[in-house]
Design a protein around this motif. Structure first.
Motif, PDB file in Angstrom:
ATOM      1  N   UNK A  90       0.925  -1.583   0.246  1.00 33.03           N
ATOM      2  CA  UNK A  90      -0.444   0.472  -0.323  1.00 33.03           C
ATOM      3  C   UNK A  90       0.979   0.989  -0.065  1.00 33.03           C
ATOM      4  N   UNK A  91       0.526   2.112  -0.630  1.00 36.69           N
ATOM      5  CA  UNK A  91       1.541   3.532  -0.799  1.00 36.69           C
ATOM      6  C   UNK A  91       0.457   4.630  -1.219  1.00 36.69           C
ATOM      7  N   UNK A  92       0.813   5.578  -1.492  1.00 45.17           N
ATOM      8  CA  UNK A  92       0.113   6.842  -2.157  1.00 45.17           C
ATOM      9  C   UNK A  92       0.078   6.917  -3.717  1.00 45.17           C
ATOM     10  N   UNK A  93      -0.753   7.753  -4.198  1.00 43.72           N
ATOM     11  CA  UNK A  93      -0.769   8.315  -5.650  1.00 43.72           C
ATOM     12  C   UNK A  93      -1.157   9.991  -5.241  1.00 43.72           C
ATOM     13  N   UNK A  94      -0.777  10.622  -6.588  1.00 46.14           N
ATOM     14  CA  UNK A  94      -0.888  11.719  -6.777  1.00 46.14           C
ATOM     15  C   UNK A  94      -1.923  12.302  -7.941  1.00 46.14           C
ATOM     16  N   UNK A  95      -3.208  12.881  -7.643  1.00 43.86           N
ATOM     17  CA  UNK A  95      -3.635  12.930  -8.960  1.00 43.86           C
ATOM     18  C   UNK A  95      -3.194  13.836  -9.464  1.00 43.86           C
ATOM     19  N   UNK A  96      -3.960  14.380 -10.460  1.00 44.53           N
ATOM     20  CA  UNK A  96      -3.776  15.857 -11.251  1.00 44.53           C
ATOM     21  C   UNK A  96      -3.714  16.960 -10.412  1.00 44.53           C
ATOM     22  N   UNK A  97      -5.487  16.906 -10.218  1.00 46.75           N
ATOM     23  CA  UNK A  97      -5.584  18.039  -8.927  1.00 46.75           C
ATOM     24  C   UNK A  97      -5.028  18.441  -7.887  1.00 46.75           C
ATOM     25  N   UNK A  98      -3.327  17.288  -7.748  1.00 50.73           N
ATOM     26  CA  UNK A  98      -3.191  17.398  -6.093  1.00 50.73           C
ATOM     27  C   UNK A  98      -4.279  16.591  -5.137  1.00 50.73           C
ATOM     28  N   UNK A  99      -5.068  16.370  -5.251  1.00 49.89           N
ATOM     29  CA  UNK A  99      -5.355  14.538  -4.365  1.00 49.89           C
ATOM     30  C   UNK A  99      -4.427  13.864  -3.485  1.00 49.89           C
ATOM     31  N   UNK A 100      -3.804  13.480  -3.418  1.00 52.71           N
ATOM     32  CA  UNK A 100      -3.687  12.269  -2.587  1.00 52.71           C
ATOM     33  C   UNK A 100      -4.745  11.947  -1.719  1.00 52.71           C
ATOM     34  N   UNK A 101      -4.589   9.736  -2.493  1.00 48.28           N
ATOM     35  CA  UNK A 101      -5.258   8.558  -2.245  1.00 48.28           C
ATOM     36  C   UNK A 101      -4.772   7.478  -2.108  1.00 48.28           C
ATOM     37  N   UNK A 102      -4.900   6.707  -1.211  1.00 44.60           N
ATOM     38  CA  UNK A 102      -4.631   4.681  -0.785  1.00 44.60           C
ATOM     39  C   UNK A 102      -4.532   4.613  -1.980  1.00 44.60           C
ATOM     40  N   UNK A 103      -4.054   3.678  -2.536  1.00 45.36           N
ATOM     41  CA  UNK A 103      -3.609   2.898  -3.541  1.00 45.36           C
ATOM     42  C   UNK A 103      -2.973   1.638  -3.011  1.00 45.36           C
ATOM     43  N   UNK A 104      -3.221   0.145  -3.667  1.00 47.06           N
ATOM     44  CA  UNK A 104      -2.471  -0.638  -3.598  1.00 47.06           C
ATOM     45  C   UNK A 104      -0.906  -1.036  -4.428  1.00 47.06           C
ATOM     46  N   UNK A 105      -0.127  -1.313  -5.077  1.00 48.05           N
ATOM     47  CA  UNK A 105       0.301  -0.855  -6.215  1.00 48.05           C
ATOM     48  C   UNK A 105       1.200  -2.619  -6.242  1.00 48.05           C
ATOM     49  N   UNK A 106       1.199  -3.355  -6.900  1.00 51.94           N
ATOM     50  CA  UNK A 106       1.450  -4.409  -8.023  1.00 51.94           C
ATOM     51  C   UNK A 106       2.911  -4.430  -8.770  1.00 51.94           C
ATOM     52  N   UNK A 107       3.815  -4.803  -9.135  1.00 54.44           N
ATOM     53  CA  UNK A 107       5.254  -4.441  -9.938  1.00 54.44           C
ATOM     54  C   UNK A 107       4.823  -5.841 -10.156  1.00 54.44           C
ATOM     55  N   UNK A 108       5.328  -5.946 -11.645  1.00 55.84           N
ATOM     56  CA  UNK A 108       5.875  -7.259 -12.584  1.00 55.84           C
ATOM     57  C   UNK A 108       7.738  -6.395 -13.561  1.00 55.84           C
ATOM     58  N   UNK A 109       8.301  -7.802 -14.141  1.00 54.46           N
ATOM     59  CA  UNK A 109       8.663  -7.323 -14.654  1.00 54.46           C
ATOM     60  C   UNK A 109       8.658  -7.981 -15.326  1.00 54.46           C
ATOM     61  N   UNK A 110       9.139  -7.722 -16.911  1.00 51.09           N
ATOM     62  CA  UNK A 110       9.461  -9.096 -18.265  1.00 51.09           C
ATOM     63  C   UNK A 110      10.874  -7.631 -19.657  1.00 51.09           C
ATOM     64  N   UNK A 111      11.007  -8.251 -20.504  1.00 53.29           N
ATOM     65  CA  UNK A 111      12.226  -8.148 -20.541  1.00 53.29           C
ATOM     66  C   UNK A 111      11.438  -8.445 -22.414  1.00 53.29           C
ATOM     67  N   UNK A 112      11.592  -7.296 -22.987  1.00 55.27           N
ATOM     68  CA  UNK A 112      12.463  -7.212 -24.948  1.00 55.27           C
ATOM     69  C   UNK A 112      13.506  -6.894 -25.508  1.00 55.27           C
ATOM     70  N   UNK A 113      13.368  -7.553 -26.098  1.00 57.34           N
ATOM     71  CA  UNK A 113      14.813  -7.123 -26.771  1.00 57.34           C
ATOM     72  C   UNK A 113      16.000  -7.302 -26.101  1.00 57.34           C
ATOM     73  N   UNK A 114      16.365  -7.667 -24.473  1.00 64.04           N
ATOM     74  CA  UNK A 114      17.575  -7.293 -23.505  1.00 64.04           C
ATOM     75  C   UNK A 114      16.531  -5.739 -23.289  1.00 64.04           C
ATOM     76  N   UNK A 115      15.908  -5.727 -22.911  1.00 63.52           N
ATOM     77  CA  UNK A 115      15.493  -4.407 -22.298  1.00 63.52           C
ATOM     78  C   UNK A 115      14.291  -4.522 -21.194  1.00 63.52           C
ATOM     79  N   UNK A 116      14.864  -4.467 -20.217  1.00 60.37           N
ATOM     80  CA  UNK A 116      14.366  -4.158 -18.813  1.00 60.37           C
ATOM     81  C   UNK A 116      12.400  -4.086 -19.007  1.00 60.37           C
ATOM     82  N   UNK A 117      11.559  -3.582 -18.104  1.00 59.69           N
ATOM     83  CA  UNK A 117      10.250  -3.067 -17.944  1.00 59.69           C
ATOM     84  C   UNK A 117      10.327  -3.882 -17.017  1.00 59.69           C
ATOM     85  N   UNK A 118       8.943  -2.416 -16.060  1.00 61.18           N
ATOM     86  CA  UNK A 118       8.044  -3.288 -15.345  1.00 61.18           C
ATOM     87  C   UNK A 118       6.662  -2.583 -15.451  1.00 61.18           C
ATOM     88  N   UNK A 119       5.838  -3.346 -15.245  1.00 60.94           N
ATOM     89  CA  UNK A 119       4.702  -2.841 -15.122  1.00 60.94           C
ATOM     90  C   UNK A 119       3.400  -3.102 -13.765  1.00 60.94           C
TER      91      UNK A 119
END
Length: 509
Positions: A90-119
């Motif tokens: 659980x972390x916090x996010x920041x909306x365009x209007x400046x609102x800070x809100x609670x959120x759950x963030x799940x991150x995974x990683x993968x590679x394409x052509x040797x380049x690492x990415x995170x979703x």
């Protein structure tokens, strides 16, 4: 090796998944630069799709996450130590209007052509956190209600003794100055009783005891306290229909509703303004009730509380009656005031509405069903204080508090009843078994031991159905709401001699 058509199909499938996902999904490279963002991310953060691409993910984070994010990625790439990736948190996010809100963030990683990415899959926790807060508030109010109920029981026992003894003392006084002092003491004790009643109403633990009343009387009786509460900057006025129909409601709840509405109106006028309390008869036909949920056509009394304050926007007006909803800053409002008013109206068979416009004030209207005004009367003679007198009926008083028991016995003897007494339910049943000619058992509801007043009433109904039962309590609604007590009368402590006399006389009918 997959063909171009296979690759295109997989890409189309991926796009469909991203576009239909309810949660926000954002992909970044190893430098934290956003490469994709789905429509749910646009809706959640308030940015268009093209505003995400090419920007560092930091701009969607409040501090301290914003300043630490790049270090998190670098640390993971160098050491393999995971903080979020594959774990979620659980972390916090920041909306365009400046609102800070609670959120759950799940991150995974993968590679394409040797380049690492995170979703990152982002789930907005705003609603669930609000529900958790509401639950905590409900639990807090439940605990407060239990505490208040216990205090009210003991406090009302003390007030019963004070009221009863002063009343008996007053009847023996001939000196006018002494009678005035006794009268003032009685009024102070009654004020304490009203305070206890309001505390229970605030905690939503009060037991509703509806009776036919005229709302004009309540409005007029509260004007003095409202003048003091509202302050000098609020101009209070009343518009009362002289031919107002009676309504059947709980008097203490009506008082709380009027005070709640007046205080809310005051808060909406920080620079001062005008507050109007108005009563009127309302004959509502099918057309008139079209916008009033679950309200049958018929005759109603309307109580309106109107202010000249800053008004409510539509989104606030639509939620104003919701429990725990408040626009006041933390610590200044529970969000229960208007919900209690709405609950009173609905529980009384009526309805409540709000009409409000920004900068043009607010009007809250309570619609309460018209009553025929019939309360029923007890037969019998009256004493010099207007109390119903008995005809020698035998009454068993059951009360564990010795002072209250002694006072009650004396009060009933003065009303021409023959009185026995017991300190608990077990002793009461023993007396009944040996004294079959008892007409009424007058028992406290809350008593020590295995049997309380509720158990005693149930036992008497089973073994001695000819004996009537009258219970008394200063305790909270959670005890007296039991289904088996619905046919049993309850006299709320503290009570005056005339109230005791009337309750006994009615119970004996």
């Amino acid at each position: 090796m997959p063909s171009d058509s296979d690759t295109g199909g997989q890409a189309a499938k991926l796009r469909a998944i991203l576009e239909s996902a309810l949660d926000a999904i954002i992909t970044i490279d190893s430098q934290g630069i956003i490469t994709t963002a789905n429509p749910a991310a646009e809706a959640l953060f308030g940015y268009a799709a093209e505003e995400f691409i090419g920007r560092n993910i930091r701009f969607l984070m409040p501090d301290p996450y914003r300043t630490e994010h790049d270090r998190y990625i670098a640390n993971y790439l160098n050491t393999g130590q995971r903080r979020i990736i594959g774990i979620g948190r659980e972390v916090s996010g920041l909306k365009r209007d400046g609102t800070v809100f609670p959120m759950h963030l799940a991150v995974s990683e993968f590679e394409i052509a040797g380049v690492r990415y995170f979703t990152g899959i982002i789930h907005d926790l705003t609603q669930s956190k609000a529900t958790e807060r509401a639950l905590r508030e409900a639990q807090k109010m439940e605990a407060l209600g239990q505490l208040t109920g216990g205090i009210a029981h003991d406090f009302n026992n003390l007030l019963t003794v004070i009221l009863g003894n002063i009343e008996m003392l007053e009847s023996r006084l001939s000196d006018r100055e002494q009678r005035d002092l006794a009268k003032e003491a009685l009024e102070a004790a009654e004020a304490g009783a009203r305070l206890t009643s309001r505390l229970l109403a605030f905690a939503r633990r009060s037991h509703l005891e509806p009776e036919p009343v005229n709302l004009n009387q309540f409005v007029l009786s509260l004007t003095d306290i409202l003048h003091r509460t509202l302050g000098e900057t609020i101009q209070l006025s009343t518009v009362l229909d002289p031919s107002l129909w009676p309504v059947k409601v709980d008097p203490s709840q009506v008082e709380s509703a009027i005070v709640n509405l007046a205080v809310n109106a005051r808060d909406a006028m920080p620079k001062g303004g005008r507050l109007v309390l108005e009563t009127s008869n309302a004959r509502l036909d099918a057309d008139a009730i079209a916008g009033l949920q679950d309200l049958p056509a018929g005759d109603y009394v309307r109580l309106s509380v109107t202010d000249t304050g800053h008004g409510m926007p539509q989104e606030v007006r639509e939620r104003a009656f919701e429990p725990f909803f408040t626009t006041k800053e933390t610590g200044r409002g529970t969000g229960l005031g208007l919900s209690m008013v709405y609950g009173l109206a609905k529980q009384s068979g009526g309805h409540a509405t709000i009409y409000s416009e920004i900068d043009n004030g607010t009007s809250v209207n309570l619609y309460l069903p018209r009553s025929d005004g019939g309360m029923g009367t007890a037969a019998g003679a009256l004493d010099d204080q207007g109390a119903f007198m008995g005809a020698g009926e035998r009454i068993l008083v059951v009360e564990d508090d010795e002072r209250v028991r002694r006072l009650t016995v004396e009060r009933l003897r003065r009303l021409n009843y023959r009185v026995l007494d017991a300190a608990d339910a077990k002793a009461a049943l023993h007396i009944i078994a040996n004294e079959p000619a008892i007409d009424l058992v007058f028992s406290d509801l809350v008593m020590p031991g295995k049997m309380d007043g509720r158990d005693l009433a149930r036992a008497i109904a089973t073994r001695y159905p000819q004996i009537r039962v009258l219970l008394t309590s200063g305790y909270s609604e959670d005890v007296v709401r039991a289904a088996e007590l619905r046919a049993t009368r309850i006299l709320r402590k503290p009570y005056r001699q005339t109230e005791l006399a009337e309750a006994i006389a009615k119970a004996l009918i």
